[in-house]
Design an enzyme around this catalytic site. Structure first.
Site, mmCIF file in Angstrom:
data_model
loop_
_atom_site.group_PDB
_atom_site.id
_atom_site.type_symbol
_atom_site.label_atom_id
_atom_site.label_comp_id
_atom_site.label_asym_id
_atom_site.label_seq_id
_atom_site.Cartn_x
_atom_site.Cartn_y
_atom_site.Cartn_z
ATOM 1 C CG ASP A 137 -0.633 0.534 2.460
ATOM 2 O OD1 ASP A 137 0.480 1.038 2.611
ATOM 3 O OD2 ASP A 137 -1.448 0.441 3.392
ATOM 4 C CB CYS A 194 -26.260 -3.902 5.184
ATOM 5 S SG CYS A 194 -25.466 -3.341 6.714
ATOM 6 C CB CYS A 197 -20.393 0.954 6.634
ATOM 7 S SG CYS A 197 -20.976 0.805 4.930
ATOM 8 C CB CYS A 201 -19.994 8.069 8.282
ATOM 9 S SG CYS A 201 -18.674 9.259 7.936
ATOM 10 C CB CYS A 244 -12.478 7.306 12.034
ATOM 11 S SG CYS A 244 -14.234 7.100 12.432
ATOM 12 C CB CYS A 247 -17.326 2.986 8.058
ATOM 13 S SG CYS A 247 -15.590 3.015 7.537
#
Length: 380
Positions: A137, A194, A197, A201, A244, A247
């Site tokens: 990444d 769904c 998430c 937020c 954070c 989510c």
């Protein structure tokens, strides 16, 4: 896992599991049309990458695996679980402590994954006789779409990868190779209707399902963004000082997730619920010492203490208010305007009377205009 010498794909996936990865899959890396690249270009064109200029400067190289390495033919994608031993949402109510994202509480995952990926890449080269390149990444490679194509999961409505076995808590690594390997079936989307998430937020960072506006994301604001936190996002940050997890934590698929098995990814005790007053006292040298070997170190002291001040400003009404107010006072004259501004805002929010007292005391007529402007800003 059973494998035969005539099945290089099975041998490589078995080797990945033996090295401590929790899942492995294979995808084609040379597709003529790479739809994720077009979506990334739209994301950047809309300005949703914010200050992450590297996304724009490497956009063409990110547009497809072969744009970065023309020789790429296959991708061996691996996942490593970092599942927490608690619900990260529970710590949001502990307002005297700082909430650090689960992935950043242990050792830097880049170091852990990359060393094992290099071992795995050696196996790929030995078994296939082909060239290999390793990615975790930090390179311009879109790993989540590759992981979905390799069958490791699917990109959920929050744009992160979700697995039916690992939930939301796992890191990705990729070995690109010039070998022609047989791909696994692509991961199917199991989000259904769904919205957990999206609805959780705190800053409404999702303009629509499967879309993210990083400029509104607390992870971006606390880690990547270098300026004063925009006023509208300060209160929603709560005690989140680095990243954070909302989510991710809200995803129902996490009921199937196991705790991390790699000990290096376990949360360090001092990062599970660090006191905000102690974090506010960090100078640059101490910050580097405390977060040595941690992903948190990359944010730098000033950005991090800015976030700590915002969290202190959001801590009103708890038993430690006096102690937290005291921790802000030295920062009112900090060398960093980023820290000064956040400390001033936090004091005004936490103790308006002390704010007025300090403002009157610290603003002589010849005072630096920049500092005066910080005190004159109306707290939100």
């Amino acid at each position: 896992m059973q494998s035969s010498t005539s099945d290089p794909e099975a041998r490589l996936k078995a080797r990945a599991l033996a090295l401590g990865f929790d899942a492995a899959g294979i995808a084609r890396a040379d597709e003529a049309i790479w739809a994720p690249g077009a979506r990334l270009k739209e994301f950047v064109a809309l300005g949703r990458h914010g200050e992450m200029a590297w996304m724009e400067t490497t956009l063409e190289r990110r547009s497809a695996p072969t744009a970065m390495w023309p020789g790429a033919r296959s991708a061996l994608v691996v996942a490593m679980n970092y599942g927490p031993d608690h619900n990260p949402l529970d710590t949001l109510s502990e307002t005297e402590t700082g909430n650090i994202s689960v992935y950043a509480r242990g050792r830097d995952y880049h170091d852990i994954i990359k060393s094992r990926l290099k071992q795995l890449a050696g196996e790929v080269a030995q078994i296939t006789g082909a060239e290999v390149k390793v990615f975790v990444d930090t390179a311009p490679l879109m790993e989540k779409p590759l992981a979905q194509r390799a069958g490791l999961g699917w990109q959920g409505r929050h744009t992160n990868l979700v697995s039916r076995d690992l939930g939301s808590w796992f890191f990705l690594g990729t070995v690109l190779t010039s070998a022609e390997l047989t791909p696994d079936p692509e991961g199917a989307d199991h989000c259904g209707s769904c919205r957990a998430c999206l609805d959780i937020c705190p800053t409404n960072a999702f303009p629509a399902p499967y879309q993210l506006d990083a400029r509104r994301c607390i992870s971006y604001l606390t880690i990547e963004y270098g300026g004063p936190i925009p006023a509208e996002f300060r209160a929603p940050m709560g005690n989140r000082i680095y990243g954070c997890d909302d989510c991710l934590a809200a995803c129902p698929w996490n009921k199937f997730a196991a705790h991390a098995s790699e000990s290096a990814l376990f949360a360090r005790a001092e990062l599970k619920g660090p006191g905000l007053d102690e974090l506010a006292a960090l100078d640059d040298a101490t910050f580097r010492e405390v977060f040595s070997g941690s992903p948190v170190k990359r944010s730098g002291r000033d950005r991090f203490v800015r976030n700590v001040c915002i969290a202190i400003g959001n801590s009103g009404g708890n038993s430690g208010q006096g102690r937290l107010v005291a921790s802000l006072l030295p920062l009112l004259g900090d060398a960093s305007p980023l820290v000064r501004g956040a400390a001033i805002w936090a004091l005004a929010r936490l103790d308006p009377a002390r704010f007025a007292e300090e403002k009157a005391r610290r603003q002589p007529s010849e005072h630096d205009r920049t500092v005066t402007a910080e005190w004159d800003e109306t707290p939100a």
